[in-house]
Design a protein around this motif. Structure first.
Motif, PDB file in Angstrom:
ATOM      1  N   ALA A  48      18.709  -0.621  14.356  1.00 55.26           N
ATOM      2  CA  ALA A  48      18.011  -1.493  15.302  1.00 55.26           C
ATOM      3  C   ALA A  48      16.759  -0.795  15.825  1.00 55.26           C
ATOM      4  N   GLU A  49      16.876   0.500  16.079  1.00 54.27           N
ATOM      5  CA  GLU A  49      15.755   1.288  16.576  1.00 54.27           C
ATOM      6  C   GLU A  49      14.659   1.377  15.501  1.00 54.27           C
ATOM      7  N   PHE A  50      15.070   1.525  14.246  1.00 59.04           N
ATOM      8  CA  PHE A  50      14.109   1.600  13.142  1.00 59.04           C
ATOM      9  C   PHE A  50      13.288   0.313  13.051  1.00 59.04           C
ATOM     10  N   VAL A  51      13.976  -0.814  13.167  1.00 57.56           N
ATOM     11  CA  VAL A  51      13.278  -2.109  13.128  1.00 57.56           C
ATOM     12  C   VAL A  51      12.303  -2.219  14.302  1.00 57.56           C
ATOM     13  N   ARG A  52      12.747  -1.752  15.477  1.00 57.19           N
ATOM     14  CA  ARG A  52      11.906  -1.846  16.678  1.00 57.19           C
ATOM     15  C   ARG A  52      10.634  -1.008  16.512  1.00 57.19           C
ATOM     16  N   THR A  53      10.749   0.179  15.906  1.00 56.52           N
ATOM     17  CA  THR A  53       9.592   1.071  15.782  1.00 56.52           C
ATOM     18  C   THR A  53       8.729   0.738  14.562  1.00 56.52           C
ATOM     19  N   HIS A  54       9.175  -0.202  13.724  1.00 55.11           N
ATOM     20  CA  HIS A  54       8.378  -0.619  12.562  1.00 55.11           C
ATOM     21  C   HIS A  54       8.149  -2.127  12.617  1.00 55.11           C
ATOM     22  N   ASP A  55       7.833  -2.617  13.817  1.00 59.41           N
ATOM     23  CA  ASP A  55       7.827  -4.065  14.026  1.00 59.41           C
ATOM     24  C   ASP A  55       6.716  -4.787  13.269  1.00 59.41           C
ATOM     25  N   GLU A  56       5.751  -4.038  12.728  1.00 64.33           N
ATOM     26  CA  GLU A  56       4.679  -4.671  11.952  1.00 64.33           C
ATOM     27  C   GLU A  56       5.250  -5.550  10.827  1.00 64.33           C
ATOM     28  N   TRP A  57       6.402  -5.126  10.246  1.00 65.97           N
ATOM     29  CA  TRP A  57       6.950  -5.839   9.089  1.00 65.97           C
ATOM     30  C   TRP A  57       7.920  -6.943   9.449  1.00 65.97           C
ATOM     31  N   PHE A  58       8.205  -7.110  10.740  1.00 64.03           N
ATOM     32  CA  PHE A  58       9.257  -8.050  11.131  1.00 64.03           C
ATOM     33  C   PHE A  58       8.705  -9.155  12.017  1.00 64.03           C
ATOM     34  N   THR A  59       8.834 -10.394  11.527  1.00 61.87           N
ATOM     35  CA  THR A  59       8.307 -11.500  12.325  1.00 61.87           C
ATOM     36  C   THR A  59       9.265 -11.870  13.438  1.00 61.87           C
ATOM     37  N   THR A  60      10.548 -11.568  13.249  1.00 64.97           N
ATOM     38  CA  THR A  60      11.508 -11.877  14.297  1.00 64.97           C
ATOM     39  C   THR A  60      12.385 -10.661  14.546  1.00 64.97           C
ATOM     40  N   PRO A  61      11.845  -9.657  15.196  1.00 66.50           N
ATOM     41  CA  PRO A  61      12.684  -8.485  15.463  1.00 66.50           C
ATOM     42  C   PRO A  61      13.861  -8.900  16.348  1.00 66.50           C
ATOM     43  N   GLN A  62      15.058  -8.554  15.901  1.00 62.31           N
ATOM     44  CA  GLN A  62      16.236  -8.946  16.679  1.00 62.31           C
ATOM     45  C   GLN A  62      17.133  -7.744  16.872  1.00 62.31           C
ATOM     46  N   PRO A  63      16.644  -6.692  17.505  1.00 65.11           N
ATOM     47  CA  PRO A  63      17.479  -5.499  17.643  1.00 65.11           C
ATOM     48  C   PRO A  63      18.815  -5.815  18.287  1.00 65.11           C
ATOM     49  N   ALA A  64      18.829  -6.750  19.258  1.00 67.34           N
ATOM     50  CA  ALA A  64      20.081  -7.074  19.939  1.00 67.34           C
ATOM     51  C   ALA A  64      21.065  -7.702  18.968  1.00 67.34           C
ATOM     52  N   GLY A  65      20.535  -8.414  17.963  1.00 66.66           N
ATOM     53  CA  GLY A  65      21.406  -9.093  17.026  1.00 66.66           C
ATOM     54  C   GLY A  65      21.665  -8.295  15.760  1.00 66.66           C
ATOM     55  N   PHE A  66      21.351  -7.005  15.805  1.00 69.98           N
ATOM     56  CA  PHE A  66      21.533  -6.162  14.634  1.00 69.98           C
ATOM     57  C   PHE A  66      22.967  -5.644  14.639  1.00 69.98           C
ATOM     58  N   SER A  67      23.825  -6.254  13.836  1.00 70.91           N
ATOM     59  CA  SER A  67      25.256  -5.945  13.880  1.00 70.91           C
ATOM     60  C   SER A  67      25.576  -4.637  13.178  1.00 70.91           C
ATOM     61  N   ALA A  68      26.826  -4.198  13.324  1.00 69.58           N
ATOM     62  CA  ALA A  68      27.286  -2.993  12.634  1.00 69.58           C
ATOM     63  C   ALA A  68      27.200  -3.194  11.120  1.00 69.58           C
ATOM     64  N   ALA A  69      27.493  -4.411  10.665  1.00 73.43           N
ATOM     65  CA  ALA A  69      27.396  -4.706   9.229  1.00 73.43           C
ATOM     66  C   ALA A  69      25.946  -4.606   8.765  1.00 73.43           C
ATOM     67  N   ASP A  70      25.009  -5.070   9.600  1.00 69.08           N
ATOM     68  CA  ASP A  70      23.585  -4.964   9.276  1.00 69.08           C
ATOM     69  C   ASP A  70      23.175  -3.496   9.173  1.00 69.08           C
ATOM     70  N   ALA A  71      23.655  -2.682  10.113  1.00 68.83           N
ATOM     71  CA  ALA A  71      23.323  -1.252  10.102  1.00 68.83           C
ATOM     72  C   ALA A  71      23.879  -0.598   8.845  1.00 68.83           C
ATOM     73  N   ALA A  72      25.090  -0.998   8.444  1.00 69.85           N
ATOM     74  CA  ALA A  72      25.683  -0.443   7.224  1.00 69.85           C
ATOM     75  C   ALA A  72      24.842  -0.842   6.010  1.00 69.85           C
ATOM     76  N   ALA A  73      24.385  -2.095   5.980  1.00 65.12           N
ATOM     77  CA  ALA A  73      23.553  -2.567   4.875  1.00 65.12           C
ATOM     78  C   ALA A  73      22.221  -1.814   4.844  1.00 65.12           C
ATOM     79  N   ALA A  74      21.649  -1.544   6.016  1.00 68.39           N
ATOM     80  CA  ALA A  74      20.402  -0.786   6.083  1.00 68.39           C
ATOM     81  C   ALA A  74      20.621   0.634   5.557  1.00 68.39           C
ATOM     82  N   LEU A  93       7.365   2.022   4.333  1.00 69.07           N
ATOM     83  CA  LEU A  93       8.554   1.597   5.069  1.00 69.07           C
ATOM     84  C   LEU A  93       9.809   2.100   4.348  1.00 69.07           C
ATOM     85  N   ALA A  94       9.797   2.022   3.014  1.00 74.64           N
ATOM     86  CA  ALA A  94      10.926   2.497   2.213  1.00 74.64           C
ATOM     87  C   ALA A  94      11.140   4.003   2.419  1.00 74.64           C
TER      88      ALA A  94
END
Ligand code: ZN
Ligand code: ZN
Length: 176
Positions: free
Chosen positions: A29-55, A13-14
């Motif tokens: 958000a797209e990355f999380v969606r395509t790697h959903d095995e690692w995410f118990t609560t995928p929230q692409p809709a709630g993936f903010s610009a700040a979250d994307a910057a942190a990613a 994943l790294a």
């Protein structure tokens, strides 16, 4: 990849995060969606610009570990990455095989992403050495890879890049 030996496929994943194309603003958000095995609560809709910057910062840190030239550099960058992680490991067999997840279920997607990437990378580096991460040697490719070969001989991110480079070297030799 020998998962029994490596203990964790979270490092994949790294690697994939470090190599993700970040041109589209919705890339994280797209990355999380395509790697959903690692995410118990995928929230692409709630993936903010700040979250994307942190990613993006997490991806940069993985790459920084891969290009580091010394163990001290790796330690500094790895610890920066780990300081952002909030590990709460748990064992699961949700896909049929018993394995570990590193982030608390139910936390925000960005927290699960950062934690899983940091723990996966740190586990491989701590168990197998800081030189196991590298940058592809092929021309026009700067993809990050993790070297899981027995004798740590890997130089390319993929078979495609390895054979492309072999052909290029062969052509270069024939020209002389
Ligand atoms: Zn899993
Ligand atoms: Zn490559």
């Amino acid at each position: 990849m020998d998962y029994d030996t490596y203990g964790s496929n979270a490092v994949e994943l790294a690697i994939e995060l470090a190599n993700a194309d970040r041109h589209d603003p919705s890339w994280a958000a797209e990355f999380v969606r395509t790697h959903d095995e690692w995410f118990t609560t995928p929230q692409p809709a709630g993936f903010s610009a700040a979250d994307a910057a942190a990613a993006g910062e997490t991806a940069d840190l993985v790459r920084a570990v891969a290009v580091a030239a010394t163990q001290d550099e790796v330690l500094a960058r790895l610890n920066e990455l780990l300081s952002r992680a909030r590990p709460q490991p748990y064992a699961t067999d949700h896909d049929g095989d018993l394995h570990l997840h590193y982030a608390a279920p139910g936390t925000r997607a960005i927290e699960q992403l950062t934690t899983t990437v940091a723990m996966g990378l740190a586990t491989v580096v701590a168990q197998h050495g800081w030189e196991r991460l590298g940058i592809c040697s092929a021309e026009n490719c700067d993809a990050v890879y993790v070297d899981t070969s027995r004798n740590a001989s890997r130089r390319y991110c993929s078979n495609t890049c390895a054979s492309r480079s072999t052909v290029a070297a062969y052509r270069a030799r024939r020209k002389v």
